[in-house]
Design a protein around this motif. Structure first.
Motif, PDB file in Angstrom:
ATOM      1  N   ALA A  66       0.845  -1.190   0.000  1.00 47.08           N
ATOM      2  CA  ALA A  66       0.000   0.000   0.000  1.00 47.08           C
ATOM      3  C   ALA A  66       0.880   1.239   0.000  1.00 47.08           C
ATOM      4  CB  ALA A  66      -0.915   0.008   1.222  1.00 47.08           C
ATOM      5  N   LEU A  67       0.590   2.172  -0.896  1.00 45.98           N
ATOM      6  CA  LEU A  67       1.423   3.363  -1.045  1.00 45.98           C
ATOM      7  C   LEU A  67       1.417   4.226   0.209  1.00 45.98           C
ATOM      8  CD1 LEU A  67       3.071   5.442  -2.639  1.00 45.98           C
ATOM      9  CD2 LEU A  67       0.934   6.286  -3.619  1.00 45.98           C
ATOM     10  N   ALA A  68       0.240   4.710   0.623  1.00 45.48           N
ATOM     11  CA  ALA A  68       0.174   5.613   1.779  1.00 45.48           C
ATOM     12  C   ALA A  68       0.627   4.910   3.049  1.00 45.48           C
ATOM     13  CB  ALA A  68      -1.253   6.149   1.936  1.00 45.48           C
ATOM     14  N   GLY A  69       0.204   3.657   3.242  1.00 47.13           N
ATOM     15  CA  GLY A  69       0.574   2.927   4.442  1.00 47.13           C
ATOM     16  C   GLY A  69       2.066   2.679   4.540  1.00 47.13           C
ATOM     17  N   GLU A  70       2.662   2.285   3.426  1.00 46.98           N
ATOM     18  CA  GLU A  70       4.100   1.997   3.447  1.00 46.98           C
ATOM     19  C   GLU A  70       4.903   3.273   3.668  1.00 46.98           C
ATOM     20  OE1 GLU A  70       7.415  -0.400   0.756  1.00 46.98           O
ATOM     21  OE2 GLU A  70       5.285  -0.557   0.301  1.00 46.98           O
TER      22      GLU A  70
END
Length: 288
Positions: free
Chosen positions: A80-84
């Motif tokens: 996940a972009l935002a999570g990572e």
């Protein structure tokens, strides 16, 4: 086909356990082989896109001290972009494991909505293990292609897409870390700008369609700047600021601008995703 493979196993004197394994494999392919193949084909373009996106995340991972192997597994287990990026921000700020867990939960909260929607498309007798495995990599894109299929969703379709998409994300992250280690600092800094473009790609389309979302974006800009510069608030860590801003803005938008139930899943996902993206982008801008 199944009888031919079984007969061949008997003819070669294979043990009974091997014969049973051959029968199960043949039966599995007969029932789910087509869905698996279609998932692989549909997952290839997603994997290519993931490769490019996670490359920029690999650059961010290198800037907070991760090596290539760590970057690979960070991307493999957090697709996940935002999570990572939120996780990397907490690492860079020296935050605690608890802070990272809460940040990741908030940044990825929209997947709760997607999982609930996806669960309704499975056959009622789908085993819990298949639901858990599909949920592990239920990204925006993989959710989109699966939910668009007519009728009940075969978990093996999602497995096929995951087989190619997940390595694309993981190897892209590893490649970004390697590039960040060998390229000149000026080039690495230029490549880091790609992250801002990705966050803009998250917020601009829903903002153009909804004045509420556009207003939320502007409010996120203002409150993120306030938290960065106000004497008392600026002392909070980036992770805590992200948690407060995302939860507060999403809750305020939901309370002031409720949506119809039939559109709730999609619009709530947009609001939560935009709030998280704006808070994270504000932190990224300050770090740059």
């Amino acid at each position: 086909m199944e009888m031919a493979e079984t007969s061949s196993a008997f003819a070669t004197g294979a043990p009974a356990g091997v014969v049973q394994s051959v029968r199960r494999s043949a039966g599995l392919l007969a029932r789910h082989g087509e869905a698996l193949r279609e998932g692989i084909l549909d997952g290839v373009p997603i994997a290519l896109g993931y490769l490019a996106v996670s490359f920029s995340l690999g650059i961010a991972a290198r800037k907070v001290g991760l090596d290539a192997v760590q970057g690979f597994f960070a991307s493999l287990f957090n697709n996940a972009l935002a999570g990572e990026y939120a996780g990397f921000a907490v690492i860079g700020a020296g935050g605690s494991l608890l802070e990272m867990a809460v940040v990741m939960l908030v940044a990825n909260a929209r997947y709760l909505l997607m999982s609930c929607s996806m669960a309704q498309r499975f056959s009622p007798d789908t085993p819990i293990i298949h639901r858990v495995l599909v949920g592990f990599d239920l990204t925006d894109e993989l959710f989109g292609i699966a939910i668009a299929r007519p009728g009940e969703v075969d978990p093996y379709y999602s497995y096929g897409a995951m087989v190619v998409a997940l390595p694309g994300w993981a190897f892209g992250g590893m490649a970004g870390v390697i590039a960040g280690s060998v390229l000149p600092e000026r080039v690495v800094s230029a490549l880091s700008v790609a992250l801002f473009g990705m966050f803009l790609a998250i917020i601009i389309p829903p903002a153009r369609k909804s004045r509420v979302v556009a207003g939320l974006v502007l409010a996120s800009f203002a409150t993120s700047a306030l938290f960065a510069w106000a004497p008392l608030l600026s002392g909070l860590s980036e992770g805590v600021r992200t948690i407060i801003l995302t939860v507060a803005l999403s809750a305020l938008a939901a309370a002031l601008f409720p949506v119809d139930e039939k559109d709730a899943g999609e619009k709530d996902t947009d609001v939560a995703g935009v709030a998280a993206a704006r808070a994270l982008e504000g932190d990224a801008c300050r770090a740059a």
